[in-house]
Design a protein around this motif. Sequence first.
Motif, short mmCIF file in Angstrom:
data_model
loop_
_atom_site.label_atom_id
_atom_site.label_comp_id
_atom_site.label_asym_id
_atom_site.label_seq_id
_atom_site.Cartn_x
_atom_site.Cartn_y
_atom_site.Cartn_z
N PHE A 85 0.57 -1.32 -0.60
CA PHE A 85 0.34 0.07 0.26
C PHE A 85 1.29 1.10 -0.17
CE2 PHE A 85 -2.09 3.35 2.52
CZ PHE A 85 -3.43 3.26 1.74
N GLY A 249 -3.22 -4.57 -1.10
CA GLY A 249 -2.71 -2.90 -0.92
C GLY A 249 -2.87 -2.06 -2.00
N ALA A 253 -4.02 1.77 -2.70
CA ALA A 253 -3.23 2.54 -3.00
C ALA A 253 -4.06 3.79 -4.11
CB ALA A 253 -2.31 2.31 -2.91
#
Length: 462
Positions: A85, A249, A253
């Motif tokens: 992330f 992740g 993001a």
Amino acid sequence: MSSPARLFRRGSWAETSRIAAVLREETVGGALLLAAAAVALVWANSPWAGAYETLRDTRVGPASLHLDLSLGTWAADGLLALFFFVAGLELKREFVAGDLRDPRRAVLPVAAAVGGMAVPALLFVLVNLGGPDGALRGWAIPSATDIAFALAVLAVVSSHLPSALRTFLLTLAVVDDLLAIVVIAVFYTASLSVLPLLMALVPLAAFGLLVQRWGRRGGRRAPWWLLLPPAVLTWVLVHESGVHATVAGVLLAATVPVRPAEPSHAPDRDARRTEAAGPPAQAMAGGPGAGRGPAAHLEHLLRPLSAGVAVPVFALFSAGVAVGGLSGFAASVTDPVALGVVLGLVVGKTLGITAATWLVARFTRAELDEDLGWPDVLGLSLLGGIGFTVALLITELAYGIGSPTYDHAKVGILTGTVTAALLATVVLRLRNRRYRRVYEAEHVDRDADGIPDVYQRGSADG
């Protein structure tokens, strides 16, 4: 007649300052990573090795949700989702608001990352052609650079590396981490359940909407914990789908806005700094102040947790391998899988990154910056051969915990990483006097306005 384009040009002051702050945190994380790996190795080869395996294999979590996972799996699937992330936030910021939004700057680290993944994979395949069944599943093991580990080595051997080289190393590592997660999603998904993957789009969209509202409220004043439920639910559904949960992740993001929702009004001194630093400064300025979007706020909050907790804990559970003395080490490292990993990390990374850089220079008719030379490219390419975190993750996915091939591959990762680090140390130490001169020139601030003079003379533009 216009001057030729330059490779490894110095970036803007805003970008340089931000990356310097990132590298400081990653260097500390790298030291913790090294310590955790050392503990794991010593523990796994001690009389208490059974306790290490028992702890790693202890299962916790609700079985009804298929989340009764071992602690080692929680570290690989859960903690590394946080790592990816943060890496996803970094890459998005680079290409949306950083210096790499300029394609001329982006082409070098992207090409180097691709070359640094393709050549090691090719060498691994060549070594293991005709080998035991399943050996080729590990072709991607030597493909990724561990930036925390590399920076820990860099902090020891060359603390005066010029800012352009540090920026290149960080960007290279982030790009190949993201390429590695694509490889994991495409090539290491054993079985795919489409329904949970489609259902994950709902909490993913909810997270995107919430993070935008959170950003409009200034990040610091808004309750960040409201972002956790949709993020966790997205992770659970991606895990249930059969795709490796760390992919969640990167998906999360990708939904985070980079630019602030509303323009902020910085004090006059900050305005002077951002004006001198270039267009990316408003979105990329350091410190929890004006001009930072949700991506910057979240990265500021989570990078210490990723570098200081997630990656070291993963290393603790994954780096432990019983070597079995010198004879056992010799048997492991000469196994074709381990040999392919070592050659991929040491030779493949060096050839891939250096060759890609040369090709960019050749076909764009660009020249290296006047302060640098090809030995510097060689040194960075060797640093790129320091593979650890993602390499261990792919090893687990390729061979499964506890198999002899799994242990041999881990020995290969450790051997290749140490060898690449030692060779990089030799090359970079030989260049450290030159680096010191460049470093000192980059910190001269005769007008005492907080911005080094080289960033105010147009040098950032080549």
